[in-house]
Design a protein around this motif. Structure first.
Motif, PDB file in Angstrom:
ATOM      1  N   TYR A 105      13.897 -46.640 -33.528  1.00  0.00           N
ATOM      2  CA  TYR A 105      13.548 -47.782 -34.068  1.00  0.00           C
ATOM      3  C   TYR A 105      12.335 -47.293 -34.979  1.00  0.00           C
ATOM      4  N   CYS A 106      11.310 -46.743 -34.070  1.00  0.00           N
ATOM      5  CA  CYS A 106       9.904 -46.373 -34.281  1.00  0.00           C
ATOM      6  C   CYS A 106      10.157 -45.343 -35.455  1.00  0.00           C
ATOM      7  N   GLN A 107      10.822 -44.401 -35.642  1.00  0.00           N
ATOM      8  CA  GLN A 107      11.130 -43.478 -36.560  1.00  0.00           C
ATOM      9  C   GLN A 107      11.725 -43.972 -37.729  1.00  0.00           C
ATOM     10  N   GLN A 108      12.558 -45.066 -37.827  1.00  0.00           N
ATOM     11  CA  GLN A 108      13.079 -45.793 -38.923  1.00  0.00           C
ATOM     12  C   GLN A 108      11.992 -46.602 -39.535  1.00  0.00           C
ATOM     13  N   HIS A 109      10.928 -47.110 -38.973  1.00  0.00           N
ATOM     14  CA  HIS A 109      10.124 -48.022 -39.416  1.00  0.00           C
ATOM     15  C   HIS A 109       8.726 -47.256 -39.459  1.00  0.00           C
ATOM     16  N   GLY A 110       8.475 -46.094 -39.038  1.00  0.00           N
ATOM     17  CA  GLY A 110       7.204 -45.614 -39.281  1.00  0.00           C
ATOM     18  C   GLY A 110       5.991 -45.845 -38.274  1.00  0.00           C
ATOM     19  N   VAL A 111       6.461 -46.362 -37.154  1.00  0.00           N
ATOM     20  CA  VAL A 111       5.572 -46.613 -36.287  1.00  0.00           C
ATOM     21  C   VAL A 111       5.085 -45.549 -35.470  1.00  0.00           C
ATOM     22  N   LEU A 112       3.738 -45.356 -35.075  1.00  0.00           N
ATOM     23  CA  LEU A 112       3.062 -44.131 -34.345  1.00  0.00           C
ATOM     24  C   LEU A 112       2.397 -44.492 -33.197  1.00  0.00           C
ATOM     25  N   PHE A 113       1.823 -45.768 -33.116  1.00  0.00           N
ATOM     26  CA  PHE A 113       1.095 -46.480 -32.171  1.00  0.00           C
ATOM     27  C   PHE A 113       1.606 -47.632 -31.572  1.00  0.00           C
ATOM     28  N   LEU A 114       1.860 -47.506 -30.039  1.00  0.00           N
ATOM     29  CA  LEU A 114       2.256 -48.394 -29.393  1.00  0.00           C
ATOM     30  C   LEU A 114       1.576 -48.960 -28.384  1.00  0.00           C
ATOM     31  N   LEU A 115       1.282 -50.313 -28.552  1.00  0.00           N
ATOM     32  CA  LEU A 115       0.541 -51.221 -27.825  1.00  0.00           C
ATOM     33  C   LEU A 115       1.565 -51.602 -26.735  1.00  0.00           C
ATOM     34  N   PHE A 116       1.116 -51.428 -25.248  1.00  0.00           N
ATOM     35  CA  PHE A 116       2.272 -51.691 -24.172  1.00  0.00           C
ATOM     36  C   PHE A 116       1.636 -52.944 -23.410  1.00  0.00           C
ATOM     37  N   ALA A 117       2.531 -54.013 -23.291  1.00  0.00           N
ATOM     38  CA  ALA A 117       1.973 -55.130 -22.459  1.00  0.00           C
ATOM     39  C   ALA A 117       3.531 -55.496 -21.591  1.00  0.00           C
ATOM     40  N   GLY A 118       3.251 -56.112 -20.321  1.00  0.00           N
ATOM     41  CA  GLY A 118       4.293 -56.576 -19.383  1.00  0.00           C
ATOM     42  C   GLY A 118       4.146 -56.031 -18.145  1.00  0.00           C
ATOM     43  N   PHE A 119       5.248 -55.801 -17.523  1.00  0.00           N
ATOM     44  CA  PHE A 119       5.401 -55.591 -15.945  1.00  0.00           C
ATOM     45  C   PHE A 119       6.369 -54.754 -15.505  1.00  0.00           C
ATOM     46  N   ASN A 120       6.152 -54.030 -14.507  1.00  0.00           N
ATOM     47  CA  ASN A 120       4.894 -54.175 -13.744  1.00  0.00           C
ATOM     48  C   ASN A 120       4.078 -52.698 -14.009  1.00  0.00           C
ATOM     49  N   THR A 121       2.749 -52.778 -13.721  1.00  0.00           N
ATOM     50  CA  THR A 121       1.962 -51.640 -14.434  1.00  0.00           C
ATOM     51  C   THR A 121       2.287 -50.405 -13.461  1.00  0.00           C
ATOM     52  N   ASN A 122       2.585 -50.402 -12.322  1.00  0.00           N
ATOM     53  CA  ASN A 122       2.740 -49.200 -11.446  1.00  0.00           C
ATOM     54  C   ASN A 122       4.171 -48.889 -11.442  1.00  0.00           C
ATOM     55  N   ALA A 123       5.044 -49.664 -11.846  1.00  0.00           N
ATOM     56  CA  ALA A 123       6.606 -49.206 -12.177  1.00  0.00           C
ATOM     57  C   ALA A 123       7.050 -49.144 -13.519  1.00  0.00           C
ATOM     58  N   THR A 182      -0.990 -57.026 -18.001  1.00  0.00           N
ATOM     59  CA  THR A 182      -0.185 -56.528 -17.095  1.00  0.00           C
ATOM     60  C   THR A 182      -0.755 -56.662 -15.577  1.00  0.00           C
ATOM     61  N   THR A 183       0.284 -56.667 -14.786  1.00  0.00           N
ATOM     62  CA  THR A 183      -0.109 -56.338 -13.306  1.00  0.00           C
ATOM     63  C   THR A 183       0.907 -55.764 -12.519  1.00  0.00           C
ATOM     64  N   GLY A 184       0.439 -55.135 -11.528  1.00  0.00           N
ATOM     65  CA  GLY A 184       1.202 -54.238 -10.791  1.00  0.00           C
ATOM     66  C   GLY A 184       1.897 -54.797  -9.562  1.00  0.00           C
ATOM     67  N   MET A 185       2.804 -54.119  -8.947  1.00  0.00           N
ATOM     68  CA  MET A 185       3.420 -54.442  -7.391  1.00  0.00           C
ATOM     69  C   MET A 185       2.480 -53.960  -6.445  1.00  0.00           C
ATOM     70  N   GLU A 186       1.560 -55.056  -5.959  1.00  0.00           N
ATOM     71  CA  GLU A 186       0.556 -54.242  -4.840  1.00  0.00           C
ATOM     72  C   GLU A 186       1.220 -54.053  -3.467  1.00  0.00           C
ATOM     73  N   SER A 187       0.253 -53.658  -2.481  1.00  0.00           N
ATOM     74  CA  SER A 187       0.967 -53.510  -1.041  1.00  0.00           C
ATOM     75  C   SER A 187       0.048 -54.285  -0.324  1.00  0.00           C
ATOM     76  N   SER A 188       0.382 -54.575   1.113  1.00  0.00           N
ATOM     77  CA  SER A 188      -0.552 -55.332   2.036  1.00  0.00           C
ATOM     78  C   SER A 188      -1.922 -55.004   1.927  1.00  0.00           C
ATOM     79  N   THR A 189      -2.182 -53.607   1.778  1.00  0.00           N
ATOM     80  CA  THR A 189      -3.671 -53.076   1.570  1.00  0.00           C
ATOM     81  C   THR A 189      -4.333 -53.148   0.494  1.00  0.00           C
ATOM     82  N   THR A 190      -3.553 -53.231  -0.631  1.00  0.00           N
ATOM     83  CA  THR A 190      -4.192 -53.335  -2.071  1.00  0.00           C
ATOM     84  C   THR A 190      -3.965 -54.735  -2.691  1.00  0.00           C
ATOM     85  N   GLN A 191      -3.531 -55.611  -2.152  1.00  0.00           N
ATOM     86  CA  GLN A 191      -3.438 -56.717  -2.740  1.00  0.00           C
ATOM     87  C   GLN A 191      -4.600 -57.510  -3.130  1.00  0.00           C
TER      88      GLN A 191
END
Length: 302
Positions: free
Chosen positions: A216-234, A260-269
């Motif tokens: 899709y990016c190739q067809q429309h000349g997109v080179l820069f991708l801004l990423f948002a959403g979930f989950n950051t570390n997955a 964005t936000t990640g899936m945290e652990s009991s020690t990083t939440q």
């Protein structure tokens, strides 16, 4: 140190993306809109620009400064990008999550950051691409469906053996233990939908795979991708339409770090260090980040 750090970072990601993502994580580890929905802005060719100052992590130090980790720091760039060459990719923005605190953080981000960002991008005609996972994408009327059935046929791998990959037969002792709530998780996963506040408008593409995003990016000349959403570390990191895979394909990847936000652990939440660590990992190895406010401020004014 390699005299060309950007090349070495790209090469590192090409050969070690999955391992790199693992290192980061091992620190601890709505119904669809009706057909009457207003049409979204289409990809277009004009002279409108996005002005942003992406943040990255600079491994270098200035001349005369001791070259040690504690003397390295973030730095910023200054970019003016044609709107026709940039797109906002929304990764796995679902209506619920089985981890309740992860879901609560995501809901706050959607309300406070993603909704205003999406509105501003649509007003400025910055293209939006939705990547909600294959199951959700292929059932959506906006799915671009760019991969033929022949190409979708799974490639049969001879090694590792199928039994080993499935942890069956003689390799069954290496399986993870069965979780008593796995059926509940399976049901929740099957029922998830695109978040009702982040529904694609008519004309906004929905993609199912990294290859589809690339085409899709190739067809429309997109080179820069801004990423948002979930989950950051997955998914943001390791989906085949995520940051690492698209960086390997040669795109300029910029994560919107407050969307964005990640899936945290009991020690990083309490510190959200998995989230911050995943963003830092991207900034360290060939990618960059911005905030939603910076994007909104850098969009062309009406």
């Amino acid at each position: 140190m390699d005299p060309d750090p950007e090349t070495s970072r790209r090469e590192f990601l090409k050969t070690s993306a999955t391992a790199g993502a693992a290192v980061t994580m091992l620190s601890d580890l709505s119904p669809l809109l009706a057909q009457s929905t207003p049409k979204a802005p289409q990809l277009h060719e004009d002279h409108s620009n996005l002005h942003i100052k992406p943040r990255y992590y600079r491994w270098h130090v200035d001349p005369g400064v001791e070259w040690i980790e504690t003397n390295t720091a973030h730095a910023t760039l200054d970019w003016t990008i044609p709107l026709s060459q940039v797109a906002l990719v929304l990764v796995d923005v679902w209506d619920h999550h089985y981890l309740l605190d992860t879901e609560a953080r995501a809901e706050a981000i959607i309300d406070e950051k993603l909704v205003p960002l999406l509105a501003a991008c649509r007003t400025a005609r910055l293209p939006i691409i939705h990547a909600p996972s294959p199951a959700q994408a292929t059932s959506h009327p906006n799915w671009v469906n760019l991969i033929s059935k022949a190409e979708k046929a799974p490639k049969r791998e001879d090694w590792p053996p199928a039994e080993f990959r499935g942890k069956s037969g003689p390799y069954q002792p290496y399986r993870r233990p069965d979780e008593p709530r796995q059926p509940e998780l399976n049901k929740l996963s099957a029922e998830r939908k695109l978040h009702p506040k982040i529904q694609p408008l008519a004309g906004e593409p929905v993609i199912a795979t990294g290859e589809e995003l690339h085409r899709y990016c190739q067809q429309h000349g997109v080179l820069f991708l801004l990423f948002a959403g979930f989950n950051t570390n997955a998914c943001i990191l390791v989906r085949d339409y995520g940051t690492l895979a698209m960086n390997q394909r040669g795109y300029e990847v910029i994560v919107v770090r407050d969307c964005t936000t990640g899936m945290e652990s009991s020690t990083t939440q309490s510190t959200l260090s998995q989230t911050h660590g995943a963003i830092l990992f991207l900034e360290m190895f060939g990618n960059s980040s911005v905030t939603s406010d910076e994007i909104i401020a850098g969009l062309p004014k009406a």
